[in-house]
Design a protein around this motif. Structure first.
Motif, PDB file in Angstrom:
ATOM      1  N   ARG A   1      10.016  -0.089 -10.761  1.00 12.98           N
ATOM      2  CA  ARG A   1      10.861  -1.262 -11.005  1.00 12.98           C
ATOM      3  C   ARG A   1      10.265  -2.510 -10.367  1.00 12.98           C
ATOM      4  NH1 ARG A   1      15.527   0.610  -9.152  1.00 12.98           N
ATOM      5  NH2 ARG A   1      16.109   1.403 -11.197  1.00 12.98           N
ATOM      6  N   ARG A   2       9.691  -2.350  -9.211  1.00 14.67           N
ATOM      7  CA  ARG A   2       8.992  -3.446  -8.541  1.00 14.67           C
ATOM      8  C   ARG A   2       7.592  -2.972  -8.180  1.00 14.67           C
ATOM      9  NH1 ARG A   2      14.133  -3.275  -6.599  1.00 14.67           N
ATOM     10  NH2 ARG A   2      15.413  -5.150  -6.936  1.00 14.67           N
ATOM     11  N   ARG A   3       6.623  -3.849  -8.375  1.00  6.46           N
ATOM     12  CA  ARG A   3       5.246  -3.473  -8.055  1.00  6.46           C
ATOM     13  C   ARG A   3       4.621  -4.567  -7.200  1.00  6.46           C
ATOM     14  NH1 ARG A   3       1.782   0.271 -11.869  1.00  6.46           N
ATOM     15  NH2 ARG A   3       0.369   1.012 -10.270  1.00  6.46           N
ATOM     16  N   ALA A   4       4.043  -4.173  -6.105  1.00  8.88           N
ATOM     17  CA  ALA A   4       3.458  -5.141  -5.182  1.00  8.88           C
ATOM     18  C   ALA A   4       1.940  -5.049  -5.210  1.00  8.88           C
ATOM     19  CB  ALA A   4       3.964  -4.883  -3.768  1.00  8.88           C
ATOM     20  N   PHE A   5       1.285  -6.196  -5.137  1.00  9.22           N
ATOM     21  CA  PHE A   5      -0.170  -6.250  -5.047  1.00  9.22           C
ATOM     22  C   PHE A   5      -0.528  -7.070  -3.817  1.00  9.22           C
ATOM     23  CE2 PHE A   5       0.810  -5.685  -9.488  1.00  9.22           C
ATOM     24  CZ  PHE A   5      -0.070  -4.690  -9.886  1.00  9.22           C
ATOM     25  N   ALA A   6      -1.531  -6.634  -3.110  1.00  8.84           N
ATOM     26  CA  ALA A   6      -1.914  -7.334  -1.881  1.00  8.84           C
ATOM     27  C   ALA A   6      -3.431  -7.306  -1.731  1.00  8.84           C
ATOM     28  CB  ALA A   6      -1.260  -6.679  -0.672  1.00  8.84           C
ATOM     29  N   GLY A   7      -3.931  -8.281  -1.016  1.00  3.42           N
ATOM     30  CA  GLY A   7      -5.362  -8.326  -0.749  1.00  3.42           C
ATOM     31  C   GLY A   7      -5.632  -9.033   0.564  1.00  3.42           C
TER      32      GLY A   7
ATOM     33  N   ALA B   1       0.833  -1.210   0.000  1.00  2.00           N
ATOM     34  CA  ALA B   1       0.000   0.000   0.000  1.00  2.00           C
ATOM     35  C   ALA B   1       0.864   1.255   0.000  1.00  2.00           C
ATOM     36  CB  ALA B   1      -0.931  -0.011   1.207  1.00  2.00           C
ATOM     37  N   VAL B   2       1.909   1.243   0.818  1.00  2.00           N
ATOM     38  CA  VAL B   2       2.787   2.410   0.896  1.00  2.00           C
ATOM     39  C   VAL B   2       3.527   2.622  -0.422  1.00  2.00           C
ATOM     40  CG1 VAL B   2       4.816   3.387   2.032  1.00  2.00           C
ATOM     41  CG2 VAL B   2       3.074   2.226   3.392  1.00  2.00           C
ATOM     42  N   SER B   3       4.096   1.549  -0.976  1.00  2.00           N
ATOM     43  CA  SER B   3       4.899   1.698  -2.190  1.00  2.00           C
ATOM     44  C   SER B   3       4.049   2.110  -3.382  1.00  2.00           C
ATOM     45  CB  SER B   3       5.660   0.407  -2.499  1.00  2.00           C
ATOM     46  OG  SER B   3       4.771  -0.651  -2.797  1.00  2.00           O
ATOM     47  N   ASN B   4       2.826   1.568  -3.493  1.00  2.00           N
ATOM     48  CA  ASN B   4       1.960   1.931  -4.606  1.00  2.00           C
ATOM     49  C   ASN B   4       1.467   3.365  -4.472  1.00  2.00           C
ATOM     50  OD1 ASN B   4       2.173  -0.556  -5.888  1.00  2.00           O
ATOM     51  ND2 ASN B   4       0.468  -1.428  -4.745  1.00  2.00           N
ATOM     52  N   TRP B   5       1.174   3.783  -3.226  1.00  2.00           N
ATOM     53  CA  TRP B   5       0.802   5.190  -3.022  1.00  2.00           C
ATOM     54  C   TRP B   5       1.968   6.102  -3.371  1.00  2.00           C
ATOM     55  CZ3 TRP B   5       3.271   8.388   0.629  1.00  2.00           C
ATOM     56  CH2 TRP B   5       2.788   9.695   0.677  1.00  2.00           C
ATOM     57  N   MET B   6       3.159   5.738  -2.951  1.00  2.00           N
ATOM     58  CA  MET B   6       4.325   6.562  -3.216  1.00  2.00           C
ATOM     59  C   MET B   6       4.618   6.651  -4.716  1.00  2.00           C
ATOM     60  SD  MET B   6       6.622   8.490  -1.826  1.00  2.00           S
ATOM     61  CE  MET B   6       6.856   8.063  -0.091  1.00  2.00           C
ATOM     62  N   ALA B   7       4.378   5.549  -5.434  1.00  2.00           N
ATOM     63  CA  ALA B   7       4.569   5.570  -6.887  1.00  2.00           C
ATOM     64  C   ALA B   7       3.656   6.604  -7.532  1.00  2.00           C
ATOM     65  CB  ALA B   7       4.314   4.188  -7.477  1.00  2.00           C
ATOM     66  N   GLY B   8       2.419   6.655  -7.055  1.00  2.00           N
ATOM     67  CA  GLY B   8       1.493   7.651  -7.586  1.00  2.00           C
ATOM     68  C   GLY B   8       1.890   9.058  -7.205  1.00  2.00           C
ATOM     69  N   ALA B   9       2.269   9.239  -5.941  1.00  2.00           N
ATOM     70  CA  ALA B   9       2.651  10.573  -5.470  1.00  2.00           C
ATOM     71  C   ALA B   9       3.900  11.086  -6.193  1.00  2.00           C
ATOM     72  CB  ALA B   9       2.899  10.539  -3.967  1.00  2.00           C
ATOM     73  N   ALA B  10       4.817  10.174  -6.500  1.00  2.00           N
ATOM     74  CA  ALA B  10       6.059  10.560  -7.169  1.00  2.00           C
ATOM     75  C   ALA B  10       5.939  10.504  -8.693  1.00  2.00           C
ATOM     76  CB  ALA B  10       7.195   9.641  -6.719  1.00  2.00           C
ATOM     77  N   GLU B  11       4.733  10.167  -9.187  1.00  2.76           N
ATOM     78  CA  GLU B  11       4.455  10.087 -10.623  1.00  2.76           C
ATOM     79  C   GLU B  11       5.383   9.100 -11.323  1.00  2.76           C
ATOM     80  OE1 GLU B  11       4.588  14.096 -12.055  1.00  2.76           O
ATOM     81  OE2 GLU B  11       2.659  14.623 -11.169  1.00  2.76           O
ATOM     82  N   VAL B  12       5.571   7.950 -10.671  1.00  2.00           N
ATOM     83  CA  VAL B  12       6.350   6.867 -11.267  1.00  2.00           C
ATOM     84  C   VAL B  12       5.360   5.902 -11.917  1.00  2.00           C
ATOM     85  CG1 VAL B  12       8.001   5.015 -10.849  1.00  2.00           C
ATOM     86  CG2 VAL B  12       8.119   7.121  -9.498  1.00  2.00           C
ATOM     87  N   GLU B  13       5.256   5.918 -13.234  1.00  2.00           N
ATOM     88  CA  GLU B  13       4.234   5.134 -13.916  1.00  2.00           C
ATOM     89  C   GLU B  13       4.564   3.645 -13.960  1.00  2.00           C
ATOM     90  OE1 GLU B  13       3.240   6.663 -17.723  1.00  2.00           O
ATOM     91  OE2 GLU B  13       2.642   8.634 -16.978  1.00  2.00           O
TER      92      GLU B  13
END
Length: 529
Positions: free
Chosen positions: A205-211, A190-202
């Motif tokens: 390099r690594r993307r995590a998904f969780a549920g 959740a943190v890394s995906n939010w940060m990717a959006g905030a930093a405009e990183v489309e």
């Protein structure tokens, strides 16, 4: 590692105080010493429980607004020390490090802050550091230490202690350790995906998904496949946050098809009038608008009554009694709507196997989100197809421009095409589908199948002509040749909407002109695989 590990000392630090006092009392009654921090310690003391502050153990005060309090060898040594390792035990004795046998931590509410749209600075302050560090340490040492990260596991912990005379078994600690690592993984995702959006990183390099597990399913698409349903915490109305009022437990296919139905019907604003979508095997078999919800349902049903049997029905307005009565005339698996009045619920109660789901609203079809699909060895990730079309974006490419009625139907058909498996062909008339061709390898085959379904329904309805006569047609991608377009014209279509962009566009436009068709380009494609 030992099978049964005694529990003498617990460190408790939780943001969610649900069940805290009952658990604290259960531990204290079993002679467990309680260590705690900040608000957790305060809540336990106010309940009359004896609590030692972590700062008394570390001989260091909390500082930097609580950012630094548990990041200390006196804490991590107590969590990480191997109880059967002489060197570890000697180090603990030499430095006065107390053993911590139980860690109970739930993390700063980062996901909740994200869901309510908190500002950047608040999001940063909701990133927990000490909590994940302790959780990972305790979980690593699950041979001796029990780690609890979910309120849902409090009762299981107490039951485990009761069953083992105040001790925890290795299998229990191992299970809790796995859950702990899954929790920190989801949190970091959740943190890394939010940060990717905030930093405009489309493309990180690594993307995590969780549920989080919502439901264990009886089986997957087929009985020999095991399956479960996980939710990602997004607040998008739909299958992740419905209320089920009645009926059997949802299956894998039910959830998949219901999602397809609800996403489609959400394209139609309730303020623009009632709408209904009927789905079978993830494809629409009828979609319509109407003056009333009952009319919308009936017109959707009349597109393909055969396929609608055993289907999924999605409505864009509160289900009423008249519509419920109409739906009950055939077998339906699931009905989903943003509400259902008491009279409708009473009618459906007579159909024990029918699942009635209500949602907190409609999904926003224009909202940006990420969709992914598993392939062998990886994930394909893309933006959700939130492309929207309006009258002012259409490009008239034929000599004859569409009439206003045709334009209205063209946009309706185009909206439906977005939710039909490629190659998709949709005939529509008076804001209702009258023929749908889906998932064929050839676009012209989809065109023929949709027309044939219309002819079959005309016989069922006792009509002199197929329902596609006088309709418009939408194609989710360009016509590579004129044959598909001419097939639609022969079936009775009078106007066409398609993306355009083929190297043979001029040939297709000429064929449309020769046939007297009106045609518009969207310059937007809606492949759906």
């Amino acid at each position: 590692m030992q099978d049964l590990a005694p529990l003498r000392r617990a460190l408790i630090s939780v943001s969610d105080k649900t069940g805290l006092i009952d658990l604290g009392k259960a531990l204290a009654d079993r002679g467990v010493e309680l260590l705690s921090t900040g608000g957790t310690a305060k809540a336990l003391r106010e309940a009359g429980l004896a609590v030692k502050d972590v700062s008394e153990v570390t001989n260091f005060p909390e500082m930097m607004d609580g950012r630094v309090k548990t990041l200390h060898p006196m804490v991590h040594g107590g969590l990480l020390a191997l109880r059967d390792n002489g060197t570890h035990v000697q180090a603990m004795q030499e430095h006065g490090i107390p053993e911590i046998d139980l860690l109970i931590v739930n993390l700063y509410p980062f996901e909740a802050a994200l869901a309510r749209g908190a500002e950047y600075d608040e999001m940063i302050e909701n990133i927990d550091i000490g909590g994940p560090a302790m959780i990972r340490a305790a979980a690593k040492n699950h041979g001796f230490v029990t780690t609890i990260v979910d309120v849902e596991d409090y009762d299981a912990l107490v039951a485990e202690l009761d069953a083992n005379d105040g001790k925890t078994g290795y299998k229990f600690r191992q299970k809790m350790a796995q859950n702990a690592y899954a929790r920190t993984a989801a949190y970091d995702a959740a943190v890394s995906n939010w940060m990717a959006g905030a930093a405009e990183v489309e493309t990180p390099r690594r993307r995590a998904f969780a549920g989080q597990l919502k439901q264990t399913l009886r089986y997957g698409e087929n009985p020999h496949q095991s399956a479960s349903f996980y939710v990602d915490g997004a607040d998008r109305p739909g299958v992740s946050n419905f209320v089920q009022h009645q009926g059997k437990e949802l299956s894998y296919n039910n959830i998949n098809d219901t999602d397809a139905a609800f996403e489609l019907v959400s394209e139609f604003l309730p303020t623009d009038g009632p709408a209904c979508a009927i789905i079978k095997h993830a494809n629409p078999c009828g979609v319509a608008r109407g003056e009333t919800l009952t009319e919308a349902y009936q017109r959707a049903f009349d597109c393909d009554r055969t396929s609608a049997f055993g289907g999924i029905i999605a409505l864009n307005q509160t289900l009423d009694a008249a519509t419920a009565e109409a739906i009950c005339e055939i077998f339906t698996e699931v009905v989903i709507a943003p509400g259902a009045d008491a009279a409708a619920q009473e009618i459906f109660a007579k159909k024990k196997n029918l699942r009635l789901l209500t949602t907190p609203g409609l999904a926003n079809p224009a909202a940006a989100s990420v969709a992914f699909k598993q392939v062998s060895g990886g994930l394909l990730v893309q933006d959700r197809d939130n492309g929207m079309m309006s009258f002012d974006k259409l490009e008239v490419v034929t000599k004859r421009a569409p009439t206003q009625q045709e334009l209205d139907d063209l946009l309706f058909a185009w909206t439906v095409a977005k939710h039909v498996k490629s190659n998709a062909i949709i005939y529509a008339k008076n804001r209702a589908t009258v023929g749908i061709g889906a998932g064929q390898m050839s676009r012209v085959d989809s065109t023929r199948i949709a027309a044939r379904k219309s002819a079959d329904m005309a016989e069922v309805l006792g009509l002199a002509k197929p329902t596609v006569d006088g309709s418009v047609v939408a194609s989710d991608a360009f016509f590579p040749f004129a044959d598909g377009l001419l097939t639609a014209a022969e079936a009775g279509a009078t106007a066409v909407i398609q993306p355009g962009g083929s190297i043979r566009d001029e040939d297709v436009i000429k064929a449309a002109d020769d046939a007297g068709l009106a045609m518009v380009f969207t310059r937007q494609r809606h492949f759906r695989h």
